[in-house]
Design an enzyme around this catalytic site. Structure first.
Site, PDB file in Angstrom:
ATOM      1  N   HIS A 115       0.843  -1.196   0.000  1.00 54.23           N
ATOM      2  CA  HIS A 115       0.000   0.000   0.000  1.00 54.23           C
ATOM      3  C   HIS A 115       0.878   1.246   0.000  1.00 54.23           C
ATOM      4  O   HIS A 115       2.007   1.213   0.498  1.00 54.23           O
ATOM      5  CB  HIS A 115      -0.911   0.010   1.221  1.00 54.23           C
ATOM      6  CG  HIS A 115      -1.822  -1.177   1.312  1.00 54.23           C
ATOM      7  ND1 HIS A 115      -2.998  -1.263   0.608  1.00 54.23           N
ATOM      8  CD2 HIS A 115      -1.702  -2.334   1.999  1.00 54.23           C
ATOM      9  CE1 HIS A 115      -3.579  -2.429   0.872  1.00 54.23           C
ATOM     10  NE2 HIS A 115      -2.809  -3.096   1.709  1.00 54.23           N
ATOM     11  N   LYS A 166      14.792  -6.716  -2.011  1.00 51.01           N
ATOM     12  CA  LYS A 166      15.376  -6.555  -3.336  1.00 51.01           C
ATOM     13  C   LYS A 166      15.785  -7.909  -3.887  1.00 51.01           C
ATOM     14  O   LYS A 166      15.882  -8.891  -3.157  1.00 51.01           O
ATOM     15  CB  LYS A 166      16.606  -5.632  -3.262  1.00 51.01           C
ATOM     16  CG  LYS A 166      16.269  -4.210  -2.838  1.00 51.01           C
ATOM     17  CD  LYS A 166      17.506  -3.339  -2.803  1.00 51.01           C
ATOM     18  CE  LYS A 166      17.143  -1.912  -2.384  1.00 51.01           C
ATOM     19  NZ  LYS A 166      18.346  -1.057  -2.276  1.00 51.01           N
TER      20      LYS A 166
END
Length: 202
Positions: A115, A166
């Site tokens: 979000h 990542k």
């Protein structure tokens, strides 16, 4: 651009605007998950049947220990001989790809969805989604969290308690919060399986 196109292109979309067919798929998956999580350990055939019905793209030999939580069965793609221990949670508004011979320890969580940080962008439950990809022969440790858009390369090991924010390359050990590469996997790892404990012949 409709809500599904927005979702698949990484744009913000409101989850409450999802089309009826996606809502139907969600409820279908949740019904199957409910039944799956009630299976006893000895009800192996029932578990296999429910898992195959829940996840159409499921490789042979997959084993997922209940309790197991999943948003959409049709958006999970699992290779051969996948093993997931108790408490696996996969929030997959879009696709999650898991390769062959992958192992999850307990309480691994994958979330393709997030979000916006700013509160003014969240009143309609706006969110974004990016696919997650896990290569072949990957081992994910206990309590690892994998966030949207991450790719984990073949043969990688993710240490317990890591938060993977990542991409992680192939053939490495990575750990931490945020998860970082600590070393490459080498031939020494064929000789020693844990600290200085040597692999013996069997």
């Amino acid at each position: 651009m409709d809500v599904v196109e927005r979702m698949n292109s990484g744009r913000l979309y409101a989850c409450r605007d999802l089309p009826p067919e996606m809502k139907a798929e969600y409820y279908r998956t949740q019904d199957l998950i409910y039944d799956y999580n009630l299976c006893r350990a000895r009800e192996w055939d029932k578990r296999v049947a429910l898992l195959s019905e829940m996840i159409p793209d499921l490789g042979e030999g997959a084993c997922i220990e209940p309790p197991f939580y999943l948003t959409y069965g049709s958006k999970l793609h699992v290779g051969k001989h996948f093993y997931a221990n108790w408490g696996t949670t996969i929030v997959n508004d879009i696709d999650v790809y898991i390769g062959d011979n992958v192992m999850f320890a307990t309480n691994v969580s994958i979330a393709v969805t997030g979000h916006p940080v700013h509160y003014k962008l969240r009143p309609r439950c706006d969110q974004f989604s990016f696919p997650v990809r896990i290569g072949n022969n990957v081992w994910i440790g206990t309590n690892v969290v994998i966030l949207p858009g991450v790719t984990i390369g073949d043969n990688a090991v993710i240490g317990a308690g890591s938060v993977v924010t990542k991409d992680i390359p192939a053939n490495v050990v990575a750990l931490g919060t945020p998860c970082k590469v600590v070393r490459e996997i080498t031939d020494r790892d064929l000789e020693y399986y844990y600290h200085d404990l040597r692999v013996d012949e069997r």
